[in-house]
Design an enzyme around this catalytic site. Structure first.
Site, PDB file in Angstrom:
ATOM      1  N   HIS A 171      22.991  31.225 -36.947  1.00 23.41           N
ATOM      2  CA  HIS A 171      22.355  29.921 -37.173  1.00 23.41           C
ATOM      3  C   HIS A 171      20.859  30.104 -37.409  1.00 23.41           C
ATOM      4  O   HIS A 171      20.253  29.535 -38.391  1.00 23.41           O
ATOM      5  CB  HIS A 171      21.938  29.541 -35.464  1.00 23.41           C
ATOM      6  CG  HIS A 171      23.000  28.727 -35.729  1.00 23.41           C
ATOM      7  ND1 HIS A 171      23.429  27.489 -34.515  1.00 23.41           N
ATOM      8  CD2 HIS A 171      24.434  28.582 -35.883  1.00 23.41           C
ATOM      9  CE1 HIS A 171      23.996  27.093 -33.718  1.00 23.41           C
ATOM     10  NE2 HIS A 171      24.994  28.004 -34.892  1.00 23.41           N
TER      11      HIS A 171
ATOM     12  N   ARG B 102      23.160  23.605 -42.845  1.00 23.62           N
ATOM     13  CA  ARG B 102      22.041  22.877 -41.857  1.00 23.62           C
ATOM     14  C   ARG B 102      20.906  24.314 -41.747  1.00 23.62           C
ATOM     15  O   ARG B 102      19.539  23.558 -41.723  1.00 23.62           O
ATOM     16  CB  ARG B 102      22.331  22.062 -41.505  1.00 23.62           C
ATOM     17  CG  ARG B 102      23.036  22.603 -40.063  1.00 23.62           C
ATOM     18  CD  ARG B 102      23.488  21.623 -39.519  1.00 23.62           C
ATOM     19  NE  ARG B 102      24.122  22.128 -38.465  1.00 23.62           N
ATOM     20  CZ  ARG B 102      25.592  22.863 -37.627  1.00 23.62           C
ATOM     21  NH1 ARG B 102      25.952  22.834 -38.878  1.00 23.62           N
ATOM     22  NH2 ARG B 102      26.106  23.304 -37.043  1.00 23.62           N
ATOM     23  N   HIS B 103      21.420  25.466 -41.581  1.00 25.80           N
ATOM     24  CA  HIS B 103      20.346  26.012 -40.653  1.00 25.80           C
ATOM     25  C   HIS B 103      19.623  26.658 -41.750  1.00 25.80           C
ATOM     26  O   HIS B 103      18.350  27.319 -41.468  1.00 25.80           O
ATOM     27  CB  HIS B 103      21.366  27.715 -40.391  1.00 25.80           C
ATOM     28  CG  HIS B 103      22.393  27.195 -39.287  1.00 25.80           C
ATOM     29  ND1 HIS B 103      22.155  26.258 -37.942  1.00 25.80           N
ATOM     30  CD2 HIS B 103      23.739  27.143 -38.996  1.00 25.80           C
ATOM     31  CE1 HIS B 103      23.431  25.784 -37.255  1.00 25.80           C
ATOM     32  NE2 HIS B 103      24.513  26.127 -37.857  1.00 25.80           N
TER      33      HIS B 103
ATOM     34  N   CYS C 219      12.600  47.181 -26.957  1.00 21.14           N
ATOM     35  CA  CYS C 219      11.665  47.860 -24.725  1.00 21.14           C
ATOM     36  C   CYS C 219      12.124  47.395 -24.012  1.00 21.14           C
ATOM     37  O   CYS C 219      13.493  46.324 -23.746  1.00 21.14           O
ATOM     38  CB  CYS C 219       9.958  47.252 -24.995  1.00 21.14           C
ATOM     39  SG  CYS C 219      10.057  45.328 -25.512  1.00 21.14           S
TER      40      CYS C 219
ATOM     41  N   ASP D  45       9.895  50.860 -26.931  1.00 16.81           N
ATOM     42  CA  ASP D  45       8.343  52.236 -26.095  1.00 16.81           C
ATOM     43  C   ASP D  45       8.946  52.908 -25.551  1.00 16.81           C
ATOM     44  O   ASP D  45      10.703  53.701 -25.482  1.00 16.81           O
ATOM     45  CB  ASP D  45       7.775  50.716 -25.810  1.00 16.81           C
ATOM     46  CG  ASP D  45       8.209  50.290 -24.895  1.00 16.81           C
ATOM     47  OD1 ASP D  45       9.805  50.829 -24.808  1.00 16.81           O
ATOM     48  OD2 ASP D  45       7.591  49.732 -24.225  1.00 16.81           O
ATOM     49  N   HIS D  46       8.889  53.366 -24.842  1.00 12.54           N
ATOM     50  CA  HIS D  46       9.503  54.423 -23.814  1.00 12.54           C
ATOM     51  C   HIS D  46      10.693  53.889 -22.868  1.00 12.54           C
ATOM     52  O   HIS D  46      11.697  54.247 -22.631  1.00 12.54           O
ATOM     53  CB  HIS D  46       8.671  55.124 -22.738  1.00 12.54           C
ATOM     54  CG  HIS D  46       7.290  54.055 -21.329  1.00 12.54           C
ATOM     55  ND1 HIS D  46       6.374  53.351 -22.852  1.00 12.54           N
ATOM     56  CD2 HIS D  46       7.524  53.097 -20.829  1.00 12.54           C
ATOM     57  CE1 HIS D  46       6.046  52.360 -21.528  1.00 12.54           C
ATOM     58  NE2 HIS D  46       7.172  52.386 -20.599  1.00 12.54           N
TER      59      HIS D  46
ATOM     60  N   GLY E  48       7.688  41.586 -25.962  1.00 15.83           N
ATOM     61  CA  GLY E  48       6.588  42.544 -26.277  1.00 15.83           C
ATOM     62  C   GLY E  48       6.945  43.498 -28.008  1.00 15.83           C
ATOM     63  O   GLY E  48       6.557  42.939 -28.937  1.00 15.83           O
TER      64      GLY E  48
ATOM     65  N   THR F 281      11.429  43.978 -21.504  1.00 12.77           N
ATOM     66  CA  THR F 281      12.264  43.082 -21.687  1.00 12.77           C
ATOM     67  C   THR F 281      12.888  42.921 -22.676  1.00 12.77           C
ATOM     68  O   THR F 281      13.026  41.300 -23.463  1.00 12.77           O
ATOM     69  CB  THR F 281      11.621  42.600 -20.924  1.00 12.77           C
ATOM     70  OG1 THR F 281      10.056  42.178 -21.800  1.00 12.77           O
ATOM     71  CG2 THR F 281      10.262  41.915 -19.828  1.00 12.77           C
ATOM     72  N   GLY F 282      11.690  43.291 -23.868  1.00 11.62           N
ATOM     73  CA  GLY F 282      11.987  42.009 -25.712  1.00 11.62           C
ATOM     74  C   GLY F 282      11.198  41.571 -25.745  1.00 11.62           C
ATOM     75  O   GLY F 282      11.375  41.291 -27.030  1.00 11.62           O
TER      76      GLY F 282
HETATM   77  C1  RB5 Z   1       6.770  48.494 -20.464  1.00 12.31           C
HETATM   78  O1  RB5 Z   1       6.671  48.933 -19.025  1.00 12.31           O
HETATM   79  C2  RB5 Z   1       7.217  47.642 -20.355  1.00 12.31           C
HETATM   80  O2  RB5 Z   1       5.820  46.020 -20.457  1.00 12.31           O
HETATM   81  C3  RB5 Z   1       7.408  46.942 -22.371  1.00 12.31           C
HETATM   82  O3  RB5 Z   1       8.835  47.740 -22.221  1.00 12.31           O
HETATM   83  C4  RB5 Z   1       7.988  45.849 -22.033  1.00 12.31           C
HETATM   84  O4  RB5 Z   1       8.807  45.617 -21.616  1.00 12.31           O
HETATM   85  C5  RB5 Z   1       6.770  44.248 -22.715  1.00 12.31           C
HETATM   86  O5  RB5 Z   1       7.738  43.547 -23.442  1.00 12.31           O
END
Ligand code: RB5
Length: 165
Positions: free
Chosen positions: A103, A137-138, A70, A13-14, A75, A72-73
């Site tokens: 794993h 096992r994995h 994104c 995303d952005h 979404g 935080t990763g």
């Molecule tokens: C965008 O502001 C932010 O919410 C998105 O990149 C992401 O972190 C969502 O999970």
């Protein structure tokens, strides 16, 4: 005849756009082919619009591996992990990326772009690309991810056939 390079899908995303561009260049310099599913600027974008097309291609076998970014990763991983056979792992260190491969056989790498620098991002990508799945096992554990889903389907169709079963 020379083997054609593996194509790695990539999308963001952005918030992940800038790092996406850098990791795309890194993939090309490592000899991979890249299919960039967008976006093509850092204008505000909704992560799910980019995660769905990538996860769908990995899920149906059109591609083996993909990278999503994104802020935080979270979404991206929520969306991608809704698809059968997609194992999307958020990794914020190279060690986690390597363990996600070793794993969990992660076929999608998800980077929290607002929390990793460029060099760290490249190192995480490299660890994920280079680490093989350990199997053993994995493999049993990874197989159970999909089996649970089928078990649920089975029990649903059972109860539809016979409510007392
Ligand atoms: C965008 O502001 C932010 O919410 C998105 O990149 C992401 O972190 C969502 O999970």
């Amino acid at each position: 005849m020379a083997q054609s390079p593996e194509t790695i899908l990539i999308a963001s995303d952005h918030a992940g756009f800038e790092l996406k561009e850098k990791l795309e260049a890194e993939l090309l310099s490592l000899g991979y082919a890249v299919l960039d599913l967008g976006p093509d600027s850092d204008a505000s974008a909704d992560y799910a619009d980019y995660a769905h097309p990538l996860a769908e291609r990995v899920s149906n076998g059109e591609a083996n591996r993909g990278v999503l970014l994104c802020g935080t990763g979270l979404g991206m991983s929520y969306t991608a992990n809704r698809y059968p056979h997609v194992r999307a792992a958020i990794a914020w260190t190279p060690e986690i990326a390597a363990l996600a491969r070793e794993h969990n056989d992660a076929n999608v790498l998800v980077l929290p772009a607002r929390f990793v620098g460029d060099d760290e991002g490249r190192a995480i990508l490299k660890a994920w690309l280079d680490t093989p799945f350990a199997g053993g096992r994995h493999a049993r554990r990874v197989a159970k991810i999909e089996r649970d889903e089928h078990r649920e389907e089975d029990s649903r169709s059972h109860s539809m056939n016979d409510p007392h079963d």
